[in-house]
Design a protein around this motif. Sequence first.
Motif, PDB file in Angstrom:
ATOM      1  N   LYS A   1      -4.101   6.922  -2.870  1.00 29.88           N
ATOM      2  CA  LYS A   1      -3.683   5.275  -3.005  1.00 29.88           C
ATOM      3  C   LYS A   1      -2.380   5.210  -1.684  1.00 29.88           C
ATOM      4  O   LYS A   1      -1.714   6.045  -1.557  1.00 29.88           O
ATOM      5  CB  LYS A   1      -3.190   4.914  -4.095  1.00 29.88           C
ATOM      6  CG  LYS A   1      -4.260   5.016  -5.200  1.00 29.88           C
ATOM      7  CD  LYS A   1      -4.276   3.819  -6.400  1.00 29.88           C
ATOM      8  CE  LYS A   1      -5.509   3.782  -6.944  1.00 29.88           C
ATOM      9  NZ  LYS A   1      -5.620   2.704  -7.780  1.00 29.88           N
ATOM     10  N   THR A   2      -2.537   4.222  -1.093  1.00 25.40           N
ATOM     11  CA  THR A   2      -1.669   3.792  -0.129  1.00 25.40           C
ATOM     12  C   THR A   2      -0.290   3.489  -0.734  1.00 25.40           C
ATOM     13  O   THR A   2      -0.362   2.449  -1.508  1.00 25.40           O
ATOM     14  CB  THR A   2      -1.986   3.066   0.961  1.00 25.40           C
ATOM     15  OG1 THR A   2      -2.291   1.888   0.493  1.00 25.40           O
ATOM     16  CG2 THR A   2      -3.055   3.683   1.810  1.00 25.40           C
TER      17      THR A   2
ATOM     18  N   ASN B   1      -7.042   0.026  -0.434  1.00 26.04           N
ATOM     19  CA  ASN B   1      -5.732   0.764  -0.301  1.00 26.04           C
ATOM     20  C   ASN B   1      -5.947   2.145  -0.452  1.00 26.04           C
ATOM     21  O   ASN B   1      -4.987   2.674  -1.406  1.00 26.04           O
ATOM     22  CB  ASN B   1      -4.844  -0.116  -1.410  1.00 26.04           C
ATOM     23  CG  ASN B   1      -4.853  -1.272  -1.305  1.00 26.04           C
ATOM     24  OD1 ASN B   1      -4.361  -1.908  -0.137  1.00 26.04           O
ATOM     25  ND2 ASN B   1      -4.904  -2.274  -2.261  1.00 26.04           N
TER      26      ASN B   1
ATOM     27  N   LYS C   1      -9.173   0.779   3.766  1.00 22.41           N
ATOM     28  CA  LYS C   1      -8.110  -0.546   3.965  1.00 22.41           C
ATOM     29  C   LYS C   1      -8.164  -1.327   2.809  1.00 22.41           C
ATOM     30  O   LYS C   1      -7.247  -1.671   2.167  1.00 22.41           O
ATOM     31  CB  LYS C   1      -8.234  -1.157   5.354  1.00 22.41           C
ATOM     32  CG  LYS C   1      -7.109  -1.911   5.640  1.00 22.41           C
ATOM     33  CD  LYS C   1      -5.881  -1.196   5.870  1.00 22.41           C
ATOM     34  CE  LYS C   1      -4.803  -2.542   6.550  1.00 22.41           C
ATOM     35  NZ  LYS C   1      -3.629  -1.837   6.564  1.00 22.41           N
TER      36      LYS C   1
END
Length: 161
Positions: A146-147, A90, A87
């Motif tokens: 990657k978010t 990312n 988190k």
Amino acid sequence: MKPPNSDISSKLVLAKWTDRFFAWLVDFIIISSVSTAIIFASFGSLDYELEGNSFWVENIHYIPTSVLFFVYWTVLEYKIGQTVGKKIMNLKIININGKKPSLKGIMISSFGKAFLLPIDVILGWILTNEKRQRIFNKLGDTVVVKTKGQDSVSDIKFLKD
């Protein structure tokens, strides 16, 4: 014919090895702190003595710590796709089709990180593929990306960062 912006949503950026390392480091600090606190609470200090002088007796505390890591990664990555470290960096774990991974896939990936990480990473680097997978990511059909606020996409194209 696809709308002009549809190609953007079908591209996922693969996580760099360095980003994955820093995510792991955050998780390692969290779980190691919890494990140390449990050992301290159980034995009254961090300097506990066990009978015997074998390799297994001297290193017995690694087993429950590895189990704690396995549970941590399995639960968080299956439920929300991310650990605290992922988190912060990312990152997110998905299946090879860009969707939520199966519990089995997450468990396989988590097993490699919790119990065989050096072997898993070294073999992953040597035998790496275009999706930057560790060996146990490959076995579990998972990939770390990657978010970008996407839960799943179709017609995926993986891009290297």
